[in-house]
Design a protein around this motif. Structure first.
Motif, PDB file in Angstrom:
ATOM      1  N   LYS A 412       0.825  -1.209   0.000  1.00 54.79           N
ATOM      2  CA  LYS A 412       0.000   0.000   0.000  1.00 54.79           C
ATOM      3  C   LYS A 412       0.858   1.257   0.000  1.00 54.79           C
ATOM      4  O   LYS A 412       0.553   2.239  -0.678  1.00 54.79           O
ATOM      5  CB  LYS A 412      -0.944  -0.028   1.199  1.00 54.79           C
ATOM      6  CG  LYS A 412      -2.021  -1.116   1.008  1.00 54.79           C
ATOM      7  CD  LYS A 412      -3.088  -1.088   2.084  1.00 54.79           C
ATOM      8  CE  LYS A 412      -2.608  -1.780   3.326  1.00 54.79           C
ATOM      9  NZ  LYS A 412      -3.720  -2.009   4.287  1.00 54.79           N
ATOM     10  N   GLU A 413       1.917   1.180   0.727  1.00 60.27           N
ATOM     11  CA  GLU A 413       2.790   2.346   0.806  1.00 60.27           C
ATOM     12  C   GLU A 413       3.405   2.651  -0.562  1.00 60.27           C
ATOM     13  O   GLU A 413       3.419   3.800  -1.023  1.00 60.27           O
ATOM     14  CB  GLU A 413       3.907   2.030   1.814  1.00 60.27           C
ATOM     15  CG  GLU A 413       4.951   3.121   1.947  1.00 60.27           C
ATOM     16  CD  GLU A 413       6.174   2.607   2.732  1.00 60.27           C
ATOM     17  OE1 GLU A 413       5.997   1.818   3.684  1.00 60.27           O
ATOM     18  OE2 GLU A 413       7.295   2.998   2.372  1.00 60.27           O
ATOM     19  N   ASN A 414       3.899   1.608  -1.194  1.00 58.11           N
ATOM     20  CA  ASN A 414       4.497   1.826  -2.516  1.00 58.11           C
ATOM     21  C   ASN A 414       3.473   2.318  -3.526  1.00 58.11           C
ATOM     22  O   ASN A 414       3.749   3.176  -4.360  1.00 58.11           O
ATOM     23  CB  ASN A 414       5.142   0.542  -3.031  1.00 58.11           C
ATOM     24  CG  ASN A 414       6.456   0.227  -2.334  1.00 58.11           C
ATOM     25  OD1 ASN A 414       7.123   1.133  -1.825  1.00 58.11           O
ATOM     26  ND2 ASN A 414       6.819  -1.045  -2.285  1.00 58.11           N
ATOM     27  N   PHE A 415       2.299   1.739  -3.412  1.00 56.82           N
ATOM     28  CA  PHE A 415       1.253   2.163  -4.338  1.00 56.82           C
ATOM     29  C   PHE A 415       0.944   3.637  -4.113  1.00 56.82           C
ATOM     30  O   PHE A 415       0.862   4.431  -5.041  1.00 56.82           O
ATOM     31  CB  PHE A 415      -0.024   1.331  -4.138  1.00 56.82           C
ATOM     32  CG  PHE A 415      -1.217   1.960  -4.768  1.00 56.82           C
ATOM     33  CD1 PHE A 415      -1.357   1.955  -6.152  1.00 56.82           C
ATOM     34  CD2 PHE A 415      -2.182   2.619  -3.991  1.00 56.82           C
ATOM     35  CE1 PHE A 415      -2.443   2.595  -6.759  1.00 56.82           C
ATOM     36  CE2 PHE A 415      -3.251   3.260  -4.588  1.00 56.82           C
ATOM     37  CZ  PHE A 415      -3.387   3.246  -5.968  1.00 56.82           C
ATOM     38  N   TRP A 416       0.757   3.960  -2.896  1.00 56.54           N
ATOM     39  CA  TRP A 416       0.397   5.344  -2.561  1.00 56.54           C
ATOM     40  C   TRP A 416       1.451   6.333  -3.055  1.00 56.54           C
ATOM     41  O   TRP A 416       1.149   7.360  -3.648  1.00 56.54           O
ATOM     42  CB  TRP A 416       0.173   5.470  -1.053  1.00 56.54           C
ATOM     43  CG  TRP A 416       0.057   6.890  -0.578  1.00 56.54           C
ATOM     44  CD1 TRP A 416       0.893   7.540   0.259  1.00 56.54           C
ATOM     45  CD2 TRP A 416      -0.954   7.834  -0.941  1.00 56.54           C
ATOM     46  NE1 TRP A 416       0.476   8.828   0.448  1.00 56.54           N
ATOM     47  CE2 TRP A 416      -0.668   9.037  -0.281  1.00 56.54           C
ATOM     48  CE3 TRP A 416      -2.090   7.767  -1.771  1.00 56.54           C
ATOM     49  CZ2 TRP A 416      -1.452  10.196  -0.408  1.00 56.54           C
ATOM     50  CZ3 TRP A 416      -2.877   8.913  -1.912  1.00 56.54           C
ATOM     51  CH2 TRP A 416      -2.555  10.109  -1.229  1.00 56.54           C
ATOM     52  N   ASN A 417       2.698   5.979  -2.831  1.00 57.68           N
ATOM     53  CA  ASN A 417       3.760   6.883  -3.279  1.00 57.68           C
ATOM     54  C   ASN A 417       3.724   7.118  -4.778  1.00 57.68           C
ATOM     55  O   ASN A 417       3.884   8.243  -5.246  1.00 57.68           O
ATOM     56  CB  ASN A 417       5.129   6.327  -2.887  1.00 57.68           C
ATOM     57  CG  ASN A 417       5.372   6.452  -1.392  1.00 57.68           C
ATOM     58  OD1 ASN A 417       6.098   5.668  -0.795  1.00 57.68           O
ATOM     59  ND2 ASN A 417       4.745   7.443  -0.761  1.00 57.68           N
ATOM     60  N   PRO A 492       1.440  -5.457 -20.006  1.00 58.26           N
ATOM     61  CA  PRO A 492       0.597  -4.290 -19.767  1.00 58.26           C
ATOM     62  C   PRO A 492       0.996  -3.615 -18.461  1.00 58.26           C
ATOM     63  O   PRO A 492       1.640  -4.218 -17.616  1.00 58.26           O
ATOM     64  CB  PRO A 492      -0.801  -4.895 -19.677  1.00 58.26           C
ATOM     65  CG  PRO A 492      -0.594  -6.298 -19.238  1.00 58.26           C
ATOM     66  CD  PRO A 492       0.740  -6.720 -19.804  1.00 58.26           C
ATOM     67  N   PRO A 493       0.612  -2.358 -18.307  1.00 63.58           N
ATOM     68  CA  PRO A 493       0.928  -1.666 -17.057  1.00 63.58           C
ATOM     69  C   PRO A 493       0.155  -2.327 -15.914  1.00 63.58           C
ATOM     70  O   PRO A 493      -0.851  -2.986 -16.148  1.00 63.58           O
ATOM     71  CB  PRO A 493       0.458  -0.235 -17.304  1.00 63.58           C
ATOM     72  CG  PRO A 493      -0.517  -0.322 -18.439  1.00 63.58           C
ATOM     73  CD  PRO A 493      -0.104  -1.506 -19.262  1.00 63.58           C
ATOM     74  N   GLY A 494       0.635  -2.153 -14.715  1.00 61.80           N
ATOM     75  CA  GLY A 494      -0.044  -2.765 -13.573  1.00 61.80           C
ATOM     76  C   GLY A 494       0.738  -2.464 -12.316  1.00 61.80           C
ATOM     77  O   GLY A 494       1.703  -1.697 -12.337  1.00 61.80           O
ATOM     78  N   LEU A 495       0.334  -3.055 -11.227  1.00 56.05           N
ATOM     79  CA  LEU A 495       1.073  -2.861  -9.977  1.00 56.05           C
ATOM     80  C   LEU A 495       2.018  -4.044  -9.859  1.00 56.05           C
ATOM     81  O   LEU A 495       1.631  -5.180 -10.115  1.00 56.05           O
ATOM     82  CB  LEU A 495       0.117  -2.820  -8.781  1.00 56.05           C
ATOM     83  CG  LEU A 495      -0.911  -1.683  -8.818  1.00 56.05           C
ATOM     84  CD1 LEU A 495      -1.716  -1.672  -7.530  1.00 56.05           C
ATOM     85  CD2 LEU A 495      -0.237  -0.333  -9.049  1.00 56.05           C
ATOM     86  N   LYS A 507       4.415  -1.012  -6.454  1.00 55.50           N
ATOM     87  CA  LYS A 507       4.819   0.115  -7.294  1.00 55.50           C
ATOM     88  C   LYS A 507       4.134  -0.001  -8.649  1.00 55.50           C
ATOM     89  O   LYS A 507       3.822  -1.094  -9.117  1.00 55.50           O
ATOM     90  CB  LYS A 507       6.343   0.133  -7.495  1.00 55.50           C
ATOM     91  CG  LYS A 507       7.096   0.558  -6.239  1.00 55.50           C
ATOM     92  CD  LYS A 507       8.607   0.604  -6.455  1.00 55.50           C
ATOM     93  CE  LYS A 507       9.023   1.659  -7.456  1.00 55.50           C
ATOM     94  NZ  LYS A 507       8.734   3.028  -6.982  1.00 55.50           N
ATOM     95  N   VAL A 508       3.927   1.124  -9.239  1.00 61.56           N
ATOM     96  CA  VAL A 508       3.269   1.115 -10.540  1.00 61.56           C
ATOM     97  C   VAL A 508       4.266   0.721 -11.621  1.00 61.56           C
ATOM     98  O   VAL A 508       5.338   1.309 -11.739  1.00 61.56           O
ATOM     99  CB  VAL A 508       2.684   2.503 -10.870  1.00 61.56           C
ATOM    100  CG1 VAL A 508       2.133   2.506 -12.288  1.00 61.56           C
ATOM    101  CG2 VAL A 508       1.603   2.856  -9.867  1.00 61.56           C
TER     102      VAL A 508
END
Length: 898
Positions: A412-417, A492-495, A507-508
DNA sequence: CTTATGACTTGCAGCAAGGACG
DNA sequence: CGTCCTTGCTGCAAGTCATAAG
C-alpha cells in the motif's frame, strides 16, 4: 501405490534426507504477513517422509547402464527415425510451427502428414538407420568407453545427401495438425535417431518455404514474403550441440562441418521428403530398418543420420497392451541427416558465437490504450473525479482488493507513493486510508461477470479476432525456419506483484511504449512496423550473437531487462535444453570423483576449500540452488552460498535443520542427518558469528562454480539439480514399473515425478477449496459405503430366496439374482477404492507442484524411452505443449537411460 | 578482483478452456 | 447441460551464470 516410498532408498548416501516441508500456501501467506504483523506462521509442515534425499545415487552404480543397445526395438527405432527428421531439410517442411506438434505419439494417428500429402518430397537417402541409433549419444562420456565401432551412429554420409525439398507442404497441415490428435502428429523434427545424438539442431527446423508460409499462415504476410529464398540454412547452433562433450572429449568427427558445412548443405540440399512414407507405415519395422544404411562404423562420425523417411510404425509387439501399443505411426521424416553437425566441439553454446544468419520477425504487440470507465472512487465518503491516468492506476489497485497484497503495508505504501505522484501534492486526496475504491471494484466485478456471461459464440469470435491481430507476431523465421515466438505481447501496465516480502511490491509498473523497445533482427530483414502510429522503436539492432528478438528495461528495476525470446518449442530452446541434459548426464560420470573429492575436503585446513566442499555437498545432496548475492531492492531469499548462520541449526545426532526462504520466497525446511565431518564443519563455520552472518563467508557462486569447473568441464551448481532430478526419475521408473495397465504405470510415473518435486522443493499453494473438496469426497465415499451395506444385505436375502428390502428412500427394488448383486458389490467396491485412492493422492499432492520438474528438470528422453518400453502413450505424460517442447527427444531409443 | 551487465532458465500464480459429474 | 474441478497454458517474477567493465 502410496507406499512406494520405501523403495527408493538411497543407495549410497550416507545422508538421509527427509524433509518436512511447509506447505506452500502457508508459507506464502504466513511469510508475507509478517510484515503486517499477523502472526504468521501457520505453517503446516508436511512431512515428506519418504523422500529420499536427493540423491541417493551411488556414484558408481549408475553407470552401468550403457546406452547403447544396438538394438532398439524395431518399433522404437522406427519411431525415432521418423520423428526425427533430422535433416534440416525435412524439417523444413515439417517444421512449421505446428509441425512440431506432431509427434509420434505412439498411437495413433498417423495420418496427418500422410494424409495431407505433403507435397514435399524427401528423399531419403539413406536409410537410416535407426538401428544404429544408440550410439549416437555422443555426448556421453560413456561412449568413450564404448568401443568405437559400437558407437557409430550414423554416418554422416547419409545425411548429406539430401535433396532439395520442395516444400509444399501444405501448410495446412500444420495448422490442421493442431487439431489432429497429437498422436497423429509426429515430430518431424526430431532427430533422428538416435538418441541423443542428433540433436543437432537441425532437426527441427525446416526451412520454410515461402510457399508454406503463405499457406499456412496466410496472414503473416510479411513474414512470408520476406525470405524468398527458401533456403534453409541450418543454424549454427546445431553445431554446437556436440560441443558439450567436447569439452571433454571428443570431437569426433570428422566432420567437417561445422557451420559452414551445414549451411552449405542446407543450401544445397534440401531434402525432399518422400511421400511414400505413408506407405511404409505398413511395412514391418524390421524391414525398414534394413533400408537404412547402417553405418556404423565410424566412430567418429557420429551421429546423425538417419532418416528414414517414414517410419511408421508399428505395431508393436507386445501385444496387447493397450495403449501404447504401438501403432503409431510416424511420419516420416526424412531426415537425412545432414546434420552432421559438427560434432565438434565448439565450445558450448553460449559463447559469443553466432546464433543465426538470418532473422525475420514482425516485432511485438502492445496492449490497447487505457479506456476510462469514469467510475469515481470515494474520498472521505465523497466521489472524486480523477483524470484517466489517475483513474487507471486507481483501478489497478481497486482490482486487487481480494488479494493478499492488500494486507501488506509495503504494498500500500508503494502504491500510494506512486499514485500520489500522479495526483499531485495538492490533490484532494491526501491519504490512502480515506480512499474507498469500492465503486471501481464493483464496476470491475460486473465487467467480469458480463464477460463470463457472454455466449461461447461471442467468446469464440473475440478469440478469433484477437488471434487474427496477433498472428503476424507469433512467428519468426530463423535461418529460413519458421519458429514460434514466445512472449510477443508487451506486458501491460499494472502494480508490481513481487513474491515474498519484496520491497517494491505495489509500485506502478508503467506502460511500455515502442520507444522503450530495442528490436533485434536480421540486417536484411524488413524492420517491423511500429504498431503504434506516430511512435517508433528505440533502437534496431542486428546482433547475431543473441537469441532475443526484442527487449526493454524493466520499469520496476531498470537494471533488468525484459526479453522477447522464441517459444520453448523452438530449435534454439530445444537445443539448449538438450545440451543441458547432456551436461547433466555427463555429471553422472564424474559424480563419483566429485563426491570423493569433496568428502576429502570436509576436513581441509583451508577454510575456503572446506566451505566449498560442504557447499557442494549440500548442493549435491539437497539439490540446493547456488545462491547468488542479491541486493536490497529484492526480496530477501537465499541459496546455498548465501545461507545465513540462522538458516542452519545443528541438532542432535549429526542432524542439520535447514530453514530458509529460497527462490520465490518458497520456504525450504528440511532436517537431515549428515556425515560427522560436515556437521562439525558447520559448527565451525557458525562459530563466533551472528545469526544473520553468512554461513559460507569465503564463498560466492563464482568461486564455487569456478571450482566445479575444475572438476568437470562446464559444470555449475545448477547441473546438480538437473542431474539429481533426472537420475531419480530414471532410477525410480526402472525400479518401480511393474507389469500392469497403463493407468498403473502412469501412477508409477507420477510417484517418481512427485519424489523429484519434493527433492527440488517445488511447491504450490493449496487451493482455496481444497478442504471443501476433500469433505465432499468423504461424503461420497460414505454414501457409497451405505450402498454397499445395503447391497450386501440384499445379497444375503437373495441367497435365501427373499426379496430385497426397500431402499432407504422407501422405494422398492428389483429383485436381482445373487450374481447380479455380487457384480454390483464388486463394482461399488472398486468405485470406493478408487475414490479413496484419488483422495489420498489429492491430499498428498496438495502442496507439491509436479509441473516445474517435468518442464525443467526431467530429461524428456527418460520419459519417452520409458513410454516406449512400457507402451504408455506419451500423451498420458506430456501435454501438447510439452510434446512440442520436447520434440527433440521423441525419437530416443527405448533403451535410453539417463 | 569486484561490480555491473547481459542473456537465458526456472518457477509460481492465475486464468481460461476442457472434462467430469449430477 | 449447467456446475464444479482439474489442468494446461500464459504471464511475468526471480533465479543462474558468463563476461565485460572498472
Amino acid at each position: 501405490m502410496l507406499n512406494m516410498s520405501h523403495e527408493y532408498d538411497d543407495e549410497d548416501g550416507p545422508v538421509t534426507f527427509k524433509r518436512s516441508s511447509v506447505s506452500k500456501s502457508t508459507q506464502l501467506h504466513s511469510e508475507m504477513r509478517k510484515s503486517t504483523s499477523h502472526s504468521h506462521d501457520g505453517r503446516s509442515y508436511r512431512k515428506t517422509s519418504d523422500v529420499p534425499s536427493s540423491n541417493g545415487q551411488s556414484s558408481s552404480s549408475h553407470n552401468g547402464k550403457v546406452v547403447l543397445s544396438a538394438k532398439a526395438t524395431a518399433v522404437e527405432s522406427s519411431v525415432a527415425g521418423i520423428s526425427k527428421a533430422s535433416t534440416p531439410h525435412l524439417k523444413t517442411y515439417i517444421k512449421s510451427p505446428s509441425a512440431n506438434s506432431k509427434f509420434p505419439s505412439l498411437g495413433n494417428k498417423k495420418e496427418s502428414l500422410l494424409e495431407k500429402k505433403i507435397p514435399v518430397h524427401v528423399k531419403e537417402e539413406n536409410n537410416s538407420t535407426k538401428h544404429v541409433k544408440n550410439s549416437c549419444d555422443d555426448s556421453e562420456d560413456e561412449e568413450d568407453n564404448i568401443p568405437l565401432s559400437a558407437r557409430m551412429k550414423m554416418n554422416n554420409d547419409n545425411a548429406k545427401k539430401a535433396t532439395p525439398i520442395v516444400l509444399k507442404k501444405s501448410y495446412k497441415d500444420s495448422d490442421d495438425d493442431d487439431d489432429t490428435p497429437l498422436s497423429a502428429k509426429f515430430s518431424q523434427n526430431t532427430n533422428l535417431g538416435k538418441s541423443s545424438c542428433n540433436y543437432d539442431g537441425s532437426d527441427k527446423k525446416k526451412p520454410i518455404s515461402n510457399v508454406q508460409k503463405g499457406q499456412q499462415y496466410g496472414s503473416n504476410a510479411s513474414i512470408k514474403q520476406e525470405r524468398p529464398s527458401t533456403v534453409s540454412i541450418k543454424r549454427p547452433l546445431d553445431n554446437k550441440i556436440d560441443s558439450l562433450h567436447s569439452s571433454g572429449k571428443k570431437s569426433k568427427l570428422s566432420d567437417p562441418t561445422s557451420s559452414v558445412i551445414a549451411k552449405q548443405i542446407s543450401a544445397k540440399s534440401e531434402p525432399k521428403i518422400e511421400d511414400d512414407d505413408d506407405d511404409d507405415d505398413d511395412v514391418p519395422l524390421s524391414q525398414r530398418m534394413k533400408k537404412l544404411p547402417v553405418l556404423a562404423d565410424k566412430p567418429s562420425s557420429m551421429k546423425k543420420m538417419t532418416n528414414v523417411t517414414k517410419v511408421n510404425v508399428t505395431k508393436i509387439n507386445k501385444g496387447a497392451t493397450p495403449s501404447f501399443k504401438k501403432k503409431a505411426k510416424f511420419k516420416k521424416s526424412g531426415n537425412k541427416s545432414e546434420q552432421f553437425k559438427s560434432t565438434k566441439a565448439l565450445p558450448s553454446s553460449g559463447d559469443g558465437q553466432t546464433k543465426w544468419t538470418t532473422l525475420v520477425h514482425n516485432g511485438i504487440i502492445f496492449p490497447p490504450p487505457y479506456k476510462s470507465h469514469g467510475v469515481k472512487i470515494l474520498y472521505k465518503g465523497k466521489p472524486v473525479t480523477l483524470t484517466p491516468e489517475q483513474e487507471e492506476v486507481a483501478t489497478m489497485f481497486a482490482v486487487m482488493r481480494d488479494t493478499d497484497y492488500m494486507q501488506k503495508e509495503k504494498f500500500k505504501e508503494n502504491f500510494w507513493n506512486d499514485w500520489r505522484k500522479l495526483l499531485g501534492k495538492n490533490h484532494v486526496i491526501q491519504n490512502l486510508k480515506d480512499c474507498d475504491f469500492t465503486p471501481i471494484y464493483d464496476w470491475y466485478q460486473i465487467e467480469k461477470e458480463k464477460k463470463k456471461q457472454m455466449s461461447s459464440q461471442e467468446k469464440k469470435a473475440l478469440r478469433e479476432e484477437k488471434m487474427k491481430q496477433e498472428e503476424k507476431y507469433m512467428w519468426a523465421i530463423v535461418d529460413g525456419v519458421k519458429e514460434k515466438v514466445g512472449n510477443f505481447r508487451v506486458e501491460p501496465p499494472g502494480l508490481f506483484r513481487g513474491r515474498g516480502e519484496h520491497p517494491k511490491m505495489g509500485k506502478v509498473k508503467r506502460r511500455i511504449r515502442p520507444n522503450d523497445v530495442i528490436i533485434n533482427i536480421g540486417k536484411d530483414a524488413p524492420i517491423p512496423e511500429c504498431p503504434i502510429p506516430g511512435e517508433s522503436w528505440k533502437e534496431i539492432r542486428h546482433d547475431d550473437t543473441v537469441t532475443w528478438l526484442a527487449y526493454w528495461l524493466d520499469p520496476i528495476n531498470p537494471k533488468l531487462f525484459k526479453y522477447v525470446f522464441l517459444a520453448a518449442s523452438s530449435s534454439w530452446k530445444g537445443q539448449s535444453d538438450k545440451e543441458k541434459y547432456e551436461k547433466a548426464r555427463m555429471l553422472k560420470n564424474y559424480i563419483g570423483n566429485i563426491r570423493a573429492a569433496y568428502t576429502k575436503d570436509f576436513t581441509s585446513k583451508d577454510i575456503t576449500k572446506q566451505q566449498i566442499a560442504v557447499a557442494t555437498y549440500f548442493i549435491d545432496k539437497l539439490a540446493l540452488r547456488a545462491g547468488n548475492e542479491k541486493d536490497d531492492e529484492e526480496a530477501d531469499t537465499v541459496g546455498c552460498c548465501t545461507l545465513k548462520v540462522e538458516n542452519v541449526t545443528a541438532e542432535a545426532h549429526n542432524k542439520l535443520k535447514f530453514d530458509f526462504l529460497g527462490k520465490d520466497s518458497i520456504k525450504y525446511e528440511n532436517t537431515v542427518e549428515v556425515e560427522p565431518p560436515v556437521y562439525n564443519a558447520i559448527l565451525k563455520f557458525q562459530k563466533d558469528k551472528s545469526p544473520g552472518d553468512d554461513l559460507f563467508d569465503k564463498l560466492d557462486t563464482s568461486i564455487l562454480n569456478a571450482h566445479l569447473k575444475e572438476l568437470m568441464p562446464n559444470l555449475t551448481a545448477k547441473v546438480f539439480r538437473t542431474f539429481n532430478a533426472s537420475f531419480t526419475l530414471d532410477d525410480m521408473l526402472n525400479k518401480e514399473t511393474k507389469d500392469g495397465d497403463v493407468a498403473e504405470k502412469v501412477v508409477v510415473y507420477q510417484h517418481a515425478n512427485k519424489q523429484v518435486a519434493i527433492i527440488c522443493n517445488h511447491q504450490r499453494s493449496v487451493s482455496k477449496s481444497h478442504s471443501a473438496q476433500m469433505s465432499k469426497l468423504t461424503e461420497k465415499i460414505d454414501e457409497l459405503q451405505a450402498v454397499m451395506k445395503e447391497l450386501k444385505t440384499d445379497l444375503d436375502r437373495a441367497r435365501k430366496g427373499k426379496p430385497p428390502l426397500k431402499s432407504s428412500n422407501g422405494k422398492s427394488k428389483h429383485n436381482l439374482n445373487p450374481e447380479a448383486l455380487e457384480k454390483k458389490i464388486a463394482q461399488t467396491n472398486a468405485k470406493i477404492e478408487k475414490m479413496e485412492r484419488d483422495m489420498k493422492t489429492k491430499e498428498d499432492l496438495k502442496t507439491v507442484a509436479l509441473g516445474t520438474s517435468k518442464i525443467n528438470y526431467l530429461d524428456p528422453r527418460i520419459t519417452v524411452a520409458w513410454c516406449k518400453r512400457h507402451e504408455v502413450p506419451i500423451e498420458k505424460i506430456f501435454s501438447k505443449t510439452l510434446l512440442e517442447k520436447f520434440a527433440w527427444a521423441m525419437d530416443v531409443d527405448p533403451d535410453f537411460r539417463f
